[in-house]
Scaffold this motif. Structure first.
Motif, short mmCIF file in Angstrom:
data_model
loop_
_atom_site.label_atom_id
_atom_site.label_comp_id
_atom_site.label_asym_id
_atom_site.label_seq_id
_atom_site.Cartn_x
_atom_site.Cartn_y
_atom_site.Cartn_z
N GLY A 1 49.32 16.25 49.27
CA GLY A 1 50.16 16.86 50.29
C GLY A 1 49.91 18.36 50.36
N LYS A 2 50.67 19.01 51.19
CA LYS A 2 50.54 20.44 51.41
C LYS A 2 51.68 21.15 50.69
N TRP A 3 51.32 22.18 49.92
CA TRP A 3 52.29 22.87 49.08
C TRP A 3 52.25 24.37 49.30
N HIS A 4 53.41 25.01 49.07
CA HIS A 4 53.52 26.46 49.13
C HIS A 4 53.96 26.99 47.77
N ASP A 5 53.52 28.20 47.44
CA ASP A 5 54.12 28.92 46.33
C ASP A 5 55.56 29.25 46.72
N PHE A 6 56.51 28.84 45.89
CA PHE A 6 57.92 29.00 46.25
C PHE A 6 58.29 30.46 46.45
N ILE B 1 56.76 24.29 46.43
CA ILE B 1 57.67 23.57 47.33
C ILE B 1 56.87 22.90 48.43
N ALA B 2 57.25 21.68 48.74
CA ALA B 2 56.53 20.89 49.73
C ALA B 2 56.60 21.56 51.10
N SER B 3 55.47 21.59 51.78
CA SER B 3 55.42 22.18 53.12
C SER B 3 56.35 21.41 54.06
N GLU C 1 52.99 31.51 50.13
CA GLU C 1 51.57 31.28 50.37
C GLU C 1 51.22 29.80 50.20
N ILE C 2 50.33 29.31 51.06
CA ILE C 2 49.88 27.92 50.97
C ILE C 2 48.94 27.78 49.78
N VAL C 3 49.14 26.74 48.98
CA VAL C 3 48.28 26.47 47.84
C VAL C 3 47.04 25.75 48.35
N SER C 4 45.88 26.28 48.00
CA SER C 4 44.64 25.78 48.59
C SER C 4 44.05 24.59 47.87
N SER C 5 44.54 24.26 46.66
CA SER C 5 43.95 23.17 45.88
C SER C 5 45.04 22.42 45.15
N ARG C 6 44.78 21.16 44.84
CA ARG C 6 45.73 20.38 44.05
C ARG C 6 45.67 20.73 42.58
N GLU C 7 44.53 21.21 42.10
CA GLU C 7 44.37 21.54 40.69
C GLU C 7 43.83 22.96 40.56
N PHE C 8 44.51 23.79 39.77
CA PHE C 8 44.10 25.17 39.61
C PHE C 8 44.77 25.72 38.35
#
Length: 712
Positions: free
Chosen positions: A607-612, A636-638, A616-623
């Motif tokens: 899914g699409k996630w933001h830094d709470f 937080i879920a977009s 900012e939109i998180v560009s990867s699932r793993e980092f």
């Protein structure tokens, strides 16, 4: 709720393949031992029971405090047939032996508050109460004979015995000879078979029992199985709003003067706090307990409680149940106690109603009616490794249970004795307890521990959601300022946010070193550290409306407010071993940082996630994130609409009804809280926000939105 194709496929496979798997057979049992297949009988929608032999009279189900919340089963998907055809059962001289199928790639979670491990496949675990586990054996403050699998199956063994679970690591002897081996036994490339990929079995031994009831909770998803278990337990607890605020426990030697001075200091320095806790020194005798105020420290208990109430604090008292001969409750309690004592005091038979009534009535009349809002129930577990202070397993109690059963039920009975008094007075409460067990989801108690590894505390929080438990990763000692900040950040995002300063005169942000703190030698720059801690504690106050919604859902449909990533999407293999991140509510994922580690890996669901914090939109699932990051990693879920309340001195402060509403992405995921007739809705559409609210909770002071903050 999203169900992945992988999870659905596994669920369907389990339904078909389980019947074949359940035909696994034991070797011929010894003469006199009987084996059979026990069929399922449906008892609630999606819940089946198999009765093997003659169950014991006292079990978690027979002494439960709350009946199943039958109406809530309608919130879950319908399941027509049990996904396992039958249980294979065998009576032995040792007790009752059960076997269930375990499919290839099927992972297992649960068994209560496990601090030392997460995924359980391939392990042997004994559900035994112990405050000080020395290995990953199953010992825990809160053992629960309930587990779930990634195939959407939950199994609850209704016993108070120290049952042992073999999760795929027990196999029957080979029956046929072979002409030769494929490899030399000393070949360095030789590997044993992989228990995760082969057909296996779950074997459960219930000692000293002539029979047992086993309950099956069908998903279809793993989360649905846990929901059914929580609904069967009576539904999740809804804490009072003040319970979701910030708690502070004062020095064990506190007096009326010092405790009220600390309470006033928090108000003067704008440190939010709702609950002031007193440790053992409030009593005339604490090990064992008299439950009587120590006059040299608290000469007028009512005046103290009234003064704390005037400062808008709730007062919480430490105790344990072992009752000193000088206690006013000793004489009426003595006929209803076990045959062994602890620390020179009685062990009340809290499984039985007479002891609960005597013990509880005293607390109600002498303490709750004085204005006490809750208790910290300590040492109701057991200890084999720190002096062996508790009662032995061969103890006997008037209710008919022995010491083994009592250990697994003592914490639950203790909670019930106290909770009953608040229920009689129709007074909401939220408490701490050091031992719990099966069917505890409705209980207004949060677990804690005298153990203190930060990672273990987070693993316990992640695991608690599998078994209907709540857990507080409390802040006590800190090895450095970084350690204090990271621990405080973690506890803010937990079921109960507490700093336990029982061993220091001043709060830890003034001085971390215990000796220097108690000698009055404060850090030269303590105000800067206090400012950071004040900000973090403020986060907790801002999160309260969101937490209220998460707990309201817990009560409605059994969804744990804090839960593992794997519980939400068991079909995603990348999440199966993640034991240091967790869901909080329905849209936030928390990934704590740990002092002394250079960085940490983050794994997010699809899914699409933001830094709470930044939007900012998180560009990867793993980092990875570095240890220098200031805020705790929260995502937080977009699409989420998120309430963020104003910070006040306590949760009841009128200024806290003002909200900043954070909108992430398109705002399609509205925020909604409802409890009975009370309702709050926050919506975002076409670039503007809307607030709707109704019900008696808003008759005096409605929420108002001061700002809609949109993150693209």
């Amino acid at each position: 709720m999203k169900i992945s194709r992988r999870d659905l496929a596994r669920g369907l496979a389990a339904t078909g393949a389980a019947a074949a798997a359940s035909s696994l057979t034991y070797a011929q049992p010894p003469v006199g031992e009987k084996k059979s297949h026990a069929a399922w009988t449906q008892v609630f929608p999606g819940v089946w029971r198999a009765r093997i032999g003659e169950p014991e009279r006292i079990t978690p189900v027979t002494v439960r405090a709350v009946p199943p919340l039958e109406s809530a089963f309608a919130h879950l998907p319908a399941v027509a047939m049990p996904p396992i055809s039958a249980i294979e059962a065998q009576q032995t001289e040792r007790g009752c032996l059960l076997q269930l199928p375990l499919q290839p790639e099927e992972e297992i979670y649960g068994l209560g508050l496990q601090l030392l491990s997460f995924a359980q496949r391939g392990k042997k675990k004994t559900v035994r109460v112990n405050a000080d586990p020395r290995g990953d054996t199953g010992d825990t403050h809160a053992p629960v004979p309930f587990f779930v699998t990634t195939n959407g199956i939950g199994i609850f063994v209704d016993t108070a015995r120290y049952a042992t679970f073999y999760f795929g690591d027990v196999r029957h002897k080979p029956s046929q000879p072979e002409a030769s081996t494929a490899r030399a036994s000393l070949d360095p490339n030789y590997t044993q078979s992989d228990t995760a990929t082969e057909q296996a079995a779950i074997t459960i031994e219930v000692p000293r029992a002539k029979g047992v009831d086993v309950y099956l909770f069908a998903g279809p998803t793993t989360l649905d199985a846990v929901r059914r278990y929580n609904i069967f337990s009576g539904g999740g607890v809804v804490p009072p709003e003040w319970g979701l605020g910030f708690w502070y426990r004062a020095d064990a030697h506190s007096t009326t003067k010092s405790a009220l001075a600390l309470a006033q200091e928090f108000r003067d320095r704008n440190i939010p706090c709702d609950v002031l806790g007193l440790e053992p020194g409030w009593q005339t005798h604490a090990y064992s307990c008299t439950f009587v105020w120590e006059p040299s420290r608290f000469s007028d208990p009512k005046a103290f409680v009234d003064a704390a109430t005037q400062l808008d604090y709730k007062v919480n008292l430490w105790e344990h149940a072992f009752t000193h001969p000088a206690s006013p409750v000793f004489a009426p309690l003595e006929p209803h106690a076990g045959d062994y004592g602890v620390w020179g005091g009685l062990v009340p038979d809290l499984v039985g109603a007479p002891a609960r009534t005597v013990f509880g009535d005293y607390h109600g009349n002498a303490l709750i009616d004085l204005g006490i809002s809750g208790f910290k129930l300590d040492e109701c577990d057991n200890s084999d490794y720190t002096g062996g202070w508790s009662f032995p397993e061969h103890s006997r109690f008037p209710s008919g249970v022995d010491g083994e059963q009592m250990h697994n039920l003592f914490g639950l009975g203790y909670q019930r004795a106290i909770w009953d008094q608040f229920l009689k007075r129709r007074q909401p409460t939220y408490n701490l307890v050091r031992s719990s067990g099966a069917l505890a989801a409705p209980y207004p108690f949060v677990l804690y521990s005298d153990l203190y590894q930060h990672r273990d505390f987070i693993r316990a929080l992640v695991n608690s959601g599998f078994s209907g438990l709540l857990w507080c990763p409390e802040v006590r000692d800190a090895s450095s300022e970084e350690d204090l900040i990271r621990r405080l950040q973690s506890v803010i995002f937990s079921p109960l946010a507490m700093v336990n300063g029982w061993y220091i005169q001043s709060p830890p942000w003034k001085q971390l070193d215990r000796k220097k703190n108690n000698a009055g030698e404060l850090l030269p720059d303590w105000e800067a550290l206090e400012a950071r801690c004040r900000e973090i504690i403020g986060w907790r106050m801002s999160l309260v409306p969101y937490l209220k919604a998460a707990f309201a859902r817990y009560a409605e449909d059994g969804t744990p407010p804090f839960r593992a990533l794997a519980l939400e999407d068991a079909g995603d293999n990348s999440l199966r071993d993640v034991d240091d991140e967790y869901w909080m509510g329905d849209r936030i994922i928390v990934a704590p940082l740990f002092a002394g580690e250079a960085e940490r890996k983050i794994v997010l669901p699809e899914g699409k996630w933001h830094d709470f914090w930044t939007g900012e939109i998180v560009s990867s699932r793993e980092f990875t994130v570095p240890h220098t990051r200031e805020h705790i990693p929260v995502y937080i879920a977009s699409g989420s609409v998120m309430p963020w309340a104003a910070v006040g001195p306590h949760t009841g402060a009128p200024e806290r009804n003002k909200l900043i509403v954070r909108v992430y992405g398109d705002g399609a995921k509205s925020f909604e809280w409802h409890a009975g007739i009370n309702h709050l809705m926050l919506k975002w559409s076409d670039g503007s926000g809307l607030i709707e609210q109704s019900g008696s909770a808003y008759s005096k002071s409605d929420y108002s939105v001061t700002e809609w903050k949109h993150f693209e």
